[in-house]
Motif scaffolding. Structure first.
Motif, PDB file in Angstrom:
ATOM      1  N   LYS A  89       0.854  -1.225   0.227  1.00  0.00           N
ATOM      2  CA  LYS A  89      -0.019  -0.002   0.098  1.00  0.00           C
ATOM      3  C   LYS A  89       0.819   1.339   0.022  1.00  0.00           C
ATOM      4  O   LYS A  89       1.923   1.288   0.705  1.00  0.00           O
ATOM      5  CB  LYS A  89      -1.067  -0.062   1.260  1.00  0.00           C
ATOM      6  N   TYR A  92      -2.053   8.374   0.794  1.00  0.00           N
ATOM      7  CA  TYR A  92      -2.299   9.851   0.807  1.00  0.00           C
ATOM      8  C   TYR A  92      -2.377  10.290   1.818  1.00  0.00           C
ATOM      9  O   TYR A  92      -3.383   9.747   2.716  1.00  0.00           O
ATOM     10  CB  TYR A  92      -3.082  10.072  -0.467  1.00  0.00           C
ATOM     11  N   SER A 172      -8.582  11.952  -3.908  1.00  0.00           N
ATOM     12  CA  SER A 172      -8.677  11.244  -2.642  1.00  0.00           C
ATOM     13  C   SER A 172     -10.017  10.545  -2.130  1.00  0.00           C
ATOM     14  O   SER A 172      -9.994   9.633  -1.505  1.00  0.00           O
ATOM     15  CB  SER A 172      -7.958  12.007  -1.577  1.00  0.00           C
ATOM     16  N   GLU A 174     -12.064   8.948  -3.647  1.00  0.00           N
ATOM     17  CA  GLU A 174     -12.339   7.827  -4.133  1.00  0.00           C
ATOM     18  C   GLU A 174     -11.621   6.605  -3.601  1.00  0.00           C
ATOM     19  O   GLU A 174     -11.786   5.497  -3.818  1.00  0.00           O
ATOM     20  CB  GLU A 174     -11.707   7.693  -5.817  1.00  0.00           C
ATOM     21  N   PHE A 175     -10.602   7.014  -2.599  1.00  0.00           N
ATOM     22  CA  PHE A 175      -9.959   5.768  -2.109  1.00  0.00           C
ATOM     23  C   PHE A 175     -10.652   5.654  -0.775  1.00  0.00           C
ATOM     24  O   PHE A 175     -11.345   6.143  -0.028  1.00  0.00           O
ATOM     25  CB  PHE A 175      -8.397   6.502  -1.686  1.00  0.00           C
ATOM     26  N   TYR A 193      -5.479   7.757   3.201  1.00  0.00           N
ATOM     27  CA  TYR A 193      -6.275   7.164   2.491  1.00  0.00           C
ATOM     28  C   TYR A 193      -5.132   5.976   1.822  1.00  0.00           C
ATOM     29  O   TYR A 193      -4.283   6.516   1.471  1.00  0.00           O
ATOM     30  CB  TYR A 193      -6.906   7.904   1.470  1.00  0.00           C
ATOM     31  N   VAL A 195      -4.028   4.799  -1.340  1.00  0.00           N
ATOM     32  CA  VAL A 195      -3.938   4.916  -2.810  1.00  0.00           C
ATOM     33  C   VAL A 195      -4.214   3.869  -3.798  1.00  0.00           C
ATOM     34  O   VAL A 195      -3.591   3.132  -3.482  1.00  0.00           O
ATOM     35  CB  VAL A 195      -2.583   5.742  -3.237  1.00  0.00           C
ATOM     36  N   ASP A 196      -5.163   3.864  -4.832  1.00  0.00           N
ATOM     37  CA  ASP A 196      -5.498   2.842  -5.691  1.00  0.00           C
ATOM     38  C   ASP A 196      -4.256   2.618  -6.540  1.00  0.00           C
ATOM     39  O   ASP A 196      -3.327   3.300  -6.654  1.00  0.00           O
ATOM     40  CB  ASP A 196      -6.638   2.855  -6.261  1.00  0.00           C
TER      41      ASP A 196
END
Length: 418
Positions: A89, A92, A172, A174-175, A193, A195-196
């Protein structure tokens, strides 16, 4: 394409069960002359799980032999019983500072093969300030034998186009959230968060572009060794990580290249983030006769014969205060001019010592004591940092601080290093 900031297996408590405000603690190199801060932290944390049990505040360096074994034992207990693993992982992070401004960063791991703290280094990761090698052994003692690293290092990127972190910030929400809580002792708030994978890939591409010869040449001129990450905070901790890794390399040879200690967890922040402000780190000298100290400082100032524009600094003691002028300094920054004298004076006067202080009010308070002299001066502009380091090497130690002490990075995420 190379990846200069890598995802990592990050360990953290379950913050639905553990109080994040008691878990997270400010960097160990803060409040070094204010043990009351750490006493208040102890009282606030109580018996709760906390990174306070995993670090050695610098004001307690003299107790390292007694404290380090307990820290190592607590690390092992937390790994078994408390920490949850988040595999591969990158985080953010949004840090709301005590002044209300929000600083943005990315937490991942960097390769210590790319880091060198020597003054003339040409590595991709460099110290911005002089590394005091005598300060590495106590930190190395903490890292040597430790199960975990808990980072407070902050690395800066010179990204005026805001191409690396800011696009991640825009996405962010969206995470998946990682944490969200207030920090102790009035130090603001922190959100994290995960991050994807799309974001991680975009970070890698943006860093690659920052490092391209075209971008580096346009910013710094041709023929300069490229610089990607400048260590803004935590250089001595990163230097200890490097020293520990070098020990492993010496013992295991090429096998060390696959050892987790080759990497270090850190937060990357854009130098051009509006919330990131450079603050001076002032000097307070203890155990001196102020009149003698200031008399010798005046003689030193008269003897300077450099070609740098004049500089000045304010001095404070119990009975005197005023301004010292350096008409022909040799150092580019007033902090360097002062530091050269202080180092010489302390070396020649047993019992004298210097501390590095954040905040003018703290300097005022400390300088009001007997046998003490404090100094206040202007800070360098942050836009000077990368070009100066690339041309002149590391600056004098403790040249600047990235914000106030309360706004430093807090220990929060962990990573296994053995």
């Amino acid at each position: 394409m190379s990846a200069y900031l890598l995802p990592s297996d990050i360990l953290m408590p379950d913050f639905t069960k553990i109080d994040g405000q008691k878990w997270a603690v400010v960097a160990c190199d803060q409040y070094t002359s204010q043990p009351e801060y750490w006493q208040e932290a102890e009282a606030f944390v109580g018996d709760a799980p906390s990174t306070l049990r995993l670090i050695l505040p610098e004001c307690y360096l003299g107790d390292a032999a007694a404290r380090v074994p307990a820290m190592h034992s607590t690390m092992e207990n937390y790994v078994r019983e408390l920490l949850c693993a988040h595999r591969n992982k990158m985080l953010y992070v949004e840090r709301t500072q005590a002044n209300g401004l929000v600083r943005r960063g990315l937490v991942g791991m960097v390769d210590l093969e790319h880091y060198d703290y020597e003054k003339g280094a040409s590595s991709l990761i460099r110290a911005t300030e002089q590394t005091v090698v005598e300060r590495i052994p106590p930190r190395l003692a903490v890292r040597r034998g430790a199960t975990l690293e808990i980072p407070h290092a902050m690395l800066l990127i010179d990204d005026i186009q805001k191409s690396v972190i800011e696009p991640i910030a825009a996405r962010s929400r969206e995470f998946v959230p990682a944490y969200d809580f207030d920090l102790m002792q009035g130090s603001g708030h922190v959100k994290g968060y995960f991050v994807d994978t799309v974001g991680v890939g975009r970070v890698a591409m943006a860093l690659e572009k920052l490092l391209s010869p075209e971008v580096q040449g346009a910013k710094y001129g041709e023929g300069m060794a490229p610089l990607l990450f400048a260590v803004g905070d935590g250089n001595h901790s990163l230097a200890a990580a490097k020293a520990a890794y070098e020990e492993i390399k010496a013992a295991h040879g090429e096998k060390a290249l696959y050892h987790p200690a080759r990497y270090a967890l850190a937060e990357v922040v854009n130098l051009h983030d509006e919330a990131l402000q450079f603050e001076p780190i002032y000097r307070v000298v203890f155990g001196v006769d102020p009149d003698d100290f200031l008399s010798e400082l005046e003689q030193y100032s008269f003897a300077l014969s450099g070609a740098v524009p004049p500089q000045r600094a304010r001095f404070l003691s119990l009975h005197r205060r005023g301004t010292i002028h350096f008409g022909a300094p040799c150092e580019q920054l007033v902090v360097g001019t002062l530091q050269t004298f202080i180092d010489r004076y302390v070396a020649a006067h047993p019992g004298a010592y210097v501390d590095y202080i954040h905040g003018a009010k703290t300097v005022e308070k400390l300088a009001a004591k007997e046998n003490t002299v404090g100094f206040l001066f202007d800070c360098m502009e942050k836009e000077q940092l990368f070009p100066t380091v690339m041309r002149e090497g590391a600056l004098p130690r403790k040249t600047f601080s990235m914000g106030a002490a309360a706004d430093k990075r807090f220990y929060l995420e962990c990573r296994k290093i053995r």
